[in-house]
Design an enzyme around this catalytic site. Structure first.
Site, PDB file in Angstrom:
ATOM      1  N   TRP A 191      -0.918   5.965   6.403  1.00 30.21           N
ATOM      2  CA  TRP A 191      -2.380   5.025   6.020  1.00 30.21           C
ATOM      3  C   TRP A 191      -1.732   3.401   6.256  1.00 30.21           C
ATOM      4  O   TRP A 191      -0.876   3.042   5.499  1.00 30.21           O
ATOM      5  CB  TRP A 191      -2.817   5.083   4.836  1.00 30.21           C
ATOM      6  CG  TRP A 191      -3.896   4.469   4.157  1.00 30.21           C
ATOM      7  CD1 TRP A 191      -4.973   4.309   5.081  1.00 30.21           C
ATOM      8  CD2 TRP A 191      -4.043   3.815   3.065  1.00 30.21           C
ATOM      9  NE1 TRP A 191      -5.868   3.485   4.520  1.00 30.21           N
ATOM     10  CE2 TRP A 191      -5.390   3.194   3.202  1.00 30.21           C
ATOM     11  CE3 TRP A 191      -3.249   3.826   1.889  1.00 30.21           C
ATOM     12  CZ2 TRP A 191      -5.967   2.530   2.082  1.00 30.21           C
ATOM     13  CZ3 TRP A 191      -3.880   3.057   0.846  1.00 30.21           C
ATOM     14  CH2 TRP A 191      -5.323   2.618   0.929  1.00 30.21           C
ATOM     15  N   ASP A 223       0.774  10.066  -3.121  1.00 37.91           N
ATOM     16  CA  ASP A 223      -0.596   9.378  -2.958  1.00 37.91           C
ATOM     17  C   ASP A 223      -1.437  10.707  -2.641  1.00 37.91           C
ATOM     18  O   ASP A 223      -1.175  11.414  -1.616  1.00 37.91           O
ATOM     19  CB  ASP A 223      -0.569   8.332  -1.783  1.00 37.91           C
ATOM     20  CG  ASP A 223      -1.973   7.850  -1.435  1.00 37.91           C
ATOM     21  OD1 ASP A 223      -2.909   8.184  -2.311  1.00 37.91           O
ATOM     22  OD2 ASP A 223      -2.291   7.106  -0.693  1.00 37.91           O
ATOM     23  N   LYS A 265     -12.998  10.013  -1.960  1.00 37.30           N
ATOM     24  CA  LYS A 265     -13.531  11.033  -0.897  1.00 37.30           C
ATOM     25  C   LYS A 265     -14.018  12.278  -1.629  1.00 37.30           C
ATOM     26  O   LYS A 265     -14.982  12.762  -1.244  1.00 37.30           O
ATOM     27  CB  LYS A 265     -12.123  11.415  -0.019  1.00 37.30           C
ATOM     28  CG  LYS A 265     -12.291  10.559   1.174  1.00 37.30           C
ATOM     29  CD  LYS A 265     -11.736   9.037   0.954  1.00 37.30           C
ATOM     30  CE  LYS A 265     -10.130   8.987   0.364  1.00 37.30           C
ATOM     31  NZ  LYS A 265      -9.896   7.509   0.343  1.00 37.30           N
TER      32      LYS A 265
END
Ligand code: PLA
Length: 420
Positions: A150, A231, A267
């Site tokens: 990311w 993460d 999310k």
């Protein structure tokens, strides 16, 4: 009189020029590679436009979704809510429920109070808090980051002034995991390095290690005395089941690592703009956990003081109520399943069009993204000729694909890739 007017004039010109010069050297920042795509999409007046840039879930009509469990939690909260500050570490109830998702409902570590955890400003804030903690208490250390990752990971550790190294992760030819490269890099890193791992649904590649590979990675990281930092921004989005998606973390816990985890509800609960997340660090014992938590709070206090209350209340209301939690799990599965369906549809459409390329990886990859293998130039053509917006690394947010736009998307992808 005349003299004093002159003085005033001189003064104002000095102040004027000084204030003018303060920001003269500031150049415009480059556009963010992900959020900049949304800006460009919004500015495009075309009725055909499609946004598969940012990883934000849409329903099959392309509309943003507020989960039913969230709506019900809001109904229950309404009127009960006071607007007081949360403690620096956030809502204790929300943090407790969040830890259960990552460490397991019956985790010994939770019972033994070995986990230092604070509510964070979503996944980004959790990563940043950890990076700052790393810099403060292990100032000599580096962070190993997968290639690719990311894009914001680089910014986060850069702004925390932690030197970055990379490790092999994705193999462009096989469009799968570069396991051999990854293993070598773990072995060759100086003992006691920090490793950033995506717990599931790797962004942007959609490629995760298998269970066996995670076991091997855990073993090697242990042998080298590295620190694994996870993460976990997509728990539930890989398999549809948050419990299954915590598998990598559970393997590391079984192997006795001390770990750090960044969690996010952006999310999996659709709470993007509420900024609800959690940073946790498993410590050696309760005393250490108390010390670490106090230092995390000490980092938060001068930055944002305490985290926002509303999203935390939504999360603790949902996870603290069996009926709402069950509804949430069903809705997470629904989102993951719709994405899986769109993977199949996109691949089938491309194959039907007679694409000479293999699109198997679309259905092999998991999570929110498809790492398509398209070049930046091909992506530019998609944007300029077809009004399709996505990141230039070829990443397609499958969460933005719908039955309505999948045919258009496949056709455009075919057009820009057929001569390669
Ligand atoms: N970690 C990873 C791996 C992510 O992909 C994202 C979000 C985050 C953390 C942070 O999410 P949060 O702070 O909202 O909890 N990535 C998005 C959005 C969905 C973004 O870039 O901010 C993406 O499109 O990649």
């Amino acid at each position: 009189m005349a003299l004093s007017r002159k003085l005033v004039q001189q003064r104002s010109s000095v102040f004027g020029s000084r204030s003018m010069s303060w920001w003269r050297s500031v150049e415009p920042a480059p556009k963010d590679p992900i959020l900049g795509v949304t800006e460009a999409f919004l500015a495009d007046p075309s009725p055909d436009k499609v946004n598969v840039g940012v990883g934000a879930y849409r329903d099959d009509n392309g509309k943003p979704v507020v989960l039913e469990c969230v709506r019900e939690a809001e109904r229950r909260i309404a009127g009960n809510l006071n607007m007081e500050y949360l403690p620096m570490g956030g809502s204790v109830k929300k943090v407790e429920e969040t830890l259960k998702l990552a460490y397991g409902e019956n985790s010994e570590h939770i019972k033994d109070k070995r986990i230092a955890a604070v509510q964070a400003l979503s996944g980004t804030g959790a990563c940043r808090l950890f990076a700052d903690f790393q810099k403060r208490f292990r100032p000599e250390s580096q962070i190993y980051i997968p290639v690719p990752t990311w894009a914001n990971h680089h910014n986060i550790w850069r702004d925390a002034h932690v030197p970055q190294k990379t490790f092999h992760y994705y193999h462009p030819e096989t469009k799968g995991l570069d396991f051999a490269g990854l293993v070598d890099d773990i072995k060759n890193a100086p003992n006691g390095s920090f490793f950033l791992l995506h717990a599931c649904a790797h962004n942007p590649t959609g490629v995760d290690p298998s269970e066996e590979q995670w076991k091997e990675i855990s073993k090697l990281i242990k042998e080298k005395g590295h620190f694994p930092f996870f993460d976990m921004a997509y728990q539930g989005f890989a398999s549809g089941d948050p419990e299954r998606d915590a598998k990598a973390i559970r393997i590391f816990l079984e192997d006795g690592h001390l770990i750090g985890i960044a969690q996010s509800y952006a999310k999996n609960m659709g709470l993007y703009g509420q900024r609800v997340g959690c940073l946790s660090m498993l410590c050696e014992d309760e005393k250490q956990a108390v010390a670490v938590k106090s230092q995390l709070q000490m980092l938060a206090r001068p930055m944002y003081s305490n985290p926002p209350v509303h999203g935390a209340l939504i999360v603790s209301t949902i996870l603290g109520d069996q009926e709402l939690k069950t509804l949430w799990l069903k809705e997470v599965k629904g989102m993951a399943d719709r994405i899986i369906g769109m993977r199949t549809a996109l691949r089938e459409n491309l194959e039907k069009l007679g694409s000479p390329l293999s699109w198997e990886h679309i259905t092999n990859q998991i999570g929110m993204f498809c790492y398509s293998g398209m070049t930046p130039e091909q992506v530019d053509r998609l944007t300029n000729e077809f009004h399709i917006y996505m990141t230039r690394n070829g990443r397609i947010s499958m969460a933005g694909v719908t039955t309505g736009n999948v045919g258009y998307l496949a056709n455009a992808i075919h057009e820009v890739t057929k001569s390669t």
